[in-house]
Scaffold this motif. Sequence first.
Motif, mmCIF file in Angstrom:
data_model
loop_
_atom_site.group_PDB
_atom_site.id
_atom_site.type_symbol
_atom_site.label_atom_id
_atom_site.label_comp_id
_atom_site.label_asym_id
_atom_site.label_seq_id
_atom_site.Cartn_x
_atom_site.Cartn_y
_atom_site.Cartn_z
ATOM 1 N N LYS A 2 -22.638 64.272 2.616
ATOM 2 C CA LYS A 2 -23.157 63.224 3.044
ATOM 3 C C LYS A 2 -24.409 63.532 4.044
ATOM 4 C CE LYS A 2 -20.868 59.544 1.668
ATOM 5 N NZ LYS A 2 -21.483 57.956 1.411
ATOM 6 N N ASN A 3 -25.393 62.586 4.410
ATOM 7 C CA ASN A 3 -26.319 62.900 5.376
ATOM 8 C C ASN A 3 -26.344 61.469 6.181
ATOM 9 O OD1 ASN A 3 -27.590 65.384 5.123
ATOM 10 N ND2 ASN A 3 -28.144 64.521 3.021
ATOM 11 N N TYR A 4 -26.599 61.704 7.520
ATOM 12 C CA TYR A 4 -26.645 60.377 8.435
ATOM 13 C C TYR A 4 -27.775 60.489 9.253
ATOM 14 C CZ TYR A 4 -21.788 60.569 6.944
ATOM 15 O OH TYR A 4 -20.589 60.599 5.975
ATOM 16 N N VAL A 5 -28.288 59.343 9.446
ATOM 17 C CA VAL A 5 -29.489 59.206 10.554
ATOM 18 C C VAL A 5 -28.977 58.183 11.605
ATOM 19 C CG1 VAL A 5 -31.386 60.126 9.001
ATOM 20 C CG2 VAL A 5 -30.535 57.477 8.836
ATOM 21 N N ILE A 6 -29.930 58.324 12.842
ATOM 22 C CA ILE A 6 -29.857 57.563 13.988
ATOM 23 C C ILE A 6 -31.170 56.763 14.176
ATOM 24 C CG2 ILE A 6 -29.390 57.289 16.384
ATOM 25 C CD1 ILE A 6 -27.427 59.487 16.005
ATOM 26 N N LEU A 19 -26.036 54.349 13.729
ATOM 27 C CA LEU A 19 -25.951 55.449 12.887
ATOM 28 C C LEU A 19 -25.314 54.769 11.487
ATOM 29 C CD1 LEU A 19 -24.011 58.715 13.611
ATOM 30 C CD2 LEU A 19 -23.553 57.393 11.519
ATOM 31 N N ILE A 20 -26.292 55.288 10.534
ATOM 32 C CA ILE A 20 -26.176 54.851 9.214
ATOM 33 C C ILE A 20 -25.971 56.028 8.117
ATOM 34 C CG2 ILE A 20 -27.455 52.762 9.871
ATOM 35 C CD1 ILE A 20 -29.582 53.862 7.742
ATOM 36 N N SER A 73 -18.494 56.838 14.907
ATOM 37 C CA SER A 73 -18.394 57.061 13.363
ATOM 38 C C SER A 73 -17.477 58.158 12.805
ATOM 39 C CB SER A 73 -19.669 57.344 13.081
ATOM 40 O OG SER A 73 -20.051 58.705 13.709
ATOM 41 N N GLY A 74 -17.089 58.984 13.871
ATOM 42 C CA GLY A 74 -16.022 60.190 13.095
ATOM 43 C C GLY A 74 -16.812 61.130 12.152
ATOM 44 N N VAL A 75 -18.297 61.203 12.136
ATOM 45 C CA VAL A 75 -18.960 61.948 11.270
ATOM 46 C C VAL A 75 -19.074 63.485 11.746
ATOM 47 C CG1 VAL A 75 -20.259 60.044 10.178
ATOM 48 C CG2 VAL A 75 -21.140 61.306 12.105
ATOM 49 N N ASP A 76 -19.294 64.324 10.938
ATOM 50 C CA ASP A 76 -19.492 65.629 11.297
ATOM 51 C C ASP A 76 -20.794 65.786 12.020
ATOM 52 O OD1 ASP A 76 -20.168 68.374 11.629
ATOM 53 O OD2 ASP A 76 -19.536 68.609 9.559
ATOM 54 N N PRO A 77 -21.136 66.120 13.211
ATOM 55 C CA PRO A 77 -22.463 66.183 14.036
ATOM 56 C C PRO A 77 -23.438 66.856 13.073
ATOM 57 C CG PRO A 77 -20.718 66.216 15.634
ATOM 58 C CD PRO A 77 -20.049 66.436 14.381
ATOM 59 N N SER A 78 -23.041 67.978 12.295
ATOM 60 C CA SER A 78 -23.964 68.682 11.733
ATOM 61 C C SER A 78 -24.541 67.698 10.556
ATOM 62 C CB SER A 78 -23.370 70.023 11.209
ATOM 63 O OG SER A 78 -22.505 69.624 10.287
ATOM 64 N N GLY A 260 -24.069 66.178 21.599
ATOM 65 C CA GLY A 260 -22.948 66.762 20.562
ATOM 66 C C GLY A 260 -23.625 66.800 18.972
ATOM 67 N N LEU A 261 -24.843 67.066 18.919
ATOM 68 C CA LEU A 261 -25.460 67.310 17.758
ATOM 69 C C LEU A 261 -26.296 68.526 17.752
ATOM 70 C CD1 LEU A 261 -27.446 63.709 17.694
ATOM 71 C CD2 LEU A 261 -25.362 64.341 16.370
ATOM 72 N N SER A 262 -26.420 68.836 16.266
ATOM 73 C CA SER A 262 -27.175 70.095 15.845
ATOM 74 C C SER A 262 -28.640 70.275 16.378
ATOM 75 C CB SER A 262 -27.098 70.249 14.402
ATOM 76 O OG SER A 262 -27.916 71.379 13.980
ATOM 77 N N LYS A 263 -29.016 71.465 16.572
ATOM 78 C CA LYS A 263 -30.191 71.885 16.862
ATOM 79 C C LYS A 263 -31.156 71.453 15.793
ATOM 80 C CE LYS A 263 -29.843 75.877 18.840
ATOM 81 N NZ LYS A 263 -30.382 77.149 19.116
#
Length: 563
Positions: A2-6, A19-20, A73-78, A260-263
């Motif tokens: 899965k991929n998510y964007v803000i 966040l979708i 959202s509980g999504v994996d930040p990566s 709390g996100l990825s670089k």
Amino acid sequence: MKNYVIGLDYGTDSVRAMLIDTENGQELASNVSHYKRWKNKQYCDASINQFRQHPLDHIEGLEITIQTVVKESGVDPSQVCGICIDTTGSSPVPVTKDGIPLALTKGFEENPNAMMVLWKDHTAINEANEINELAVNWGGENVTKYVGGIYSSEWFWAKILHIAREDEAVRNAAHTWMEHCDLMTYLLIEDKDLKSFKRSRCAAGHKAMWHEDWNGLPPAEFLEKLHPYLATLRGNLYDETYTSDLVAGKLSKEWADRLGLSKDTVIAVGTFDAHSGAVGAKIGENTLVRVMGTSTCDILVGSYDEVGTKTVRGICGQVDGSVIPGFIGLEAGQSAFGDLLAWYKELLLWPTEHLLTASTVLNDTQKEQLREEFSDKLIIELTKEAEKIPVSNSLPIALDWINGRRTPDANQELKSAISNLSLGTKAPHIFKALVNAICFGAKKIVDRFEEEGVKIDSVIGIGGVARKSPFIMQTLANVLNKPIKIAASDQTPALGAAIYAAVAAGIYPNVIEASQKIGSDFDGEYFPQLDKVAAYHKLLLAYDQLSAFEDPTIKTKQHEFSL
């Protein structure tokens, strides 16, 4: 995977992160942060139309909202692969040579001129007039021709010129200026080279007179005639601009840790809220998207064949790629829409706010409860009564220019007016007249586009007014004599920003495909009521007659008569 964007949407009063899921557009989490300094009316003076905001309101809101949506959202930040920021505009901010907002540096913490100059700030009316006069008389190309031929006090150069003249300390300390959407994007990315930073095509083209015809920003020779500082500033700004489907940079380590996100999270080039809202509403060619809130922005996209280099008089710009890359984005709008009704509400609540406080009949708790009840119910009750009033020539006629006129033909010096009052005029009659006025102002925008050869096949309404006021939307459909579809999403600007982020992150190949896949559906449509269209046309003629008092020769005759 899965991929998510803000999508991060900066409005006038608050910032929202959404966040979708990039597969289906599902909103997994949303959070709003209100600007606490702005709420306390700091750095503002409504009596002179000064509206400024502290960058800390925006930075604090960014951190709070994104942290919250990632957690909720509980999504994996990566798996959050992209972020795009939309803001109001033109809302420029002075910054140092290190890219630090001036209000965050010693000595400027409380200086209103060091703050962000909000879109609705009209302190630069004289400077806008000067720019317009110079543009047609300086001996070179008219650099206002792609922004409707009239430069507004709401825009980039006028605001900077005003502050450069008013505040020497800010002028000397401000190495450069950034639109709000550019500044917030710049703060998030790792690469802090100001000169190579990718500035928004949307902001530059619609508000700063950037155009390929004169190789970017207005020539230094033109700016020099306004103020030497502007010519110097031009060299510290930018040459190229970029569309919001492109990557501005990767998330910096500092902000990756804070959020709390990825670089590896991609940050897209910034944009304006109305433009991203149009994308969130699945805008297509010859579709007018009306973003209706405190003010309005009216967004269209046209093909190169239809628009090309043809200039449209009196609008807020036509810019290649500002909404959808591969099309010409066109913008218009009204300086006050919901704001006109909010003004009337505040006017009617004056006794509640001032006389109720001194009452000895009620205790403090009862006073507060009564105040809240009046505030909550006033517009609802006015709407109910206004709907019962027939559309006839006996109605008052009002102009919607309470905050000046944005389009067609920008003039922020104009004021509102109400005519045709009688002893039989009651509060609901005036409310109905004000609703009619904002719809008549919208009609003038549609007429101008069509007069200039820009076809409008359909209309989409988004924003708080579109979603919450059937009375206004039905009136608008009658006045425009066109059906209006309503976007189902309450947050189309944030959704549109997320769509840009999804394209920048490589999830979709282009904005059109991403918008069709994950943009908002529609949950309502208003159709013209044929029995009322003709009646509204008659009232529109009365609106035109009242509008004629804009004519300076009429003003002169009135003044002489009053003497």
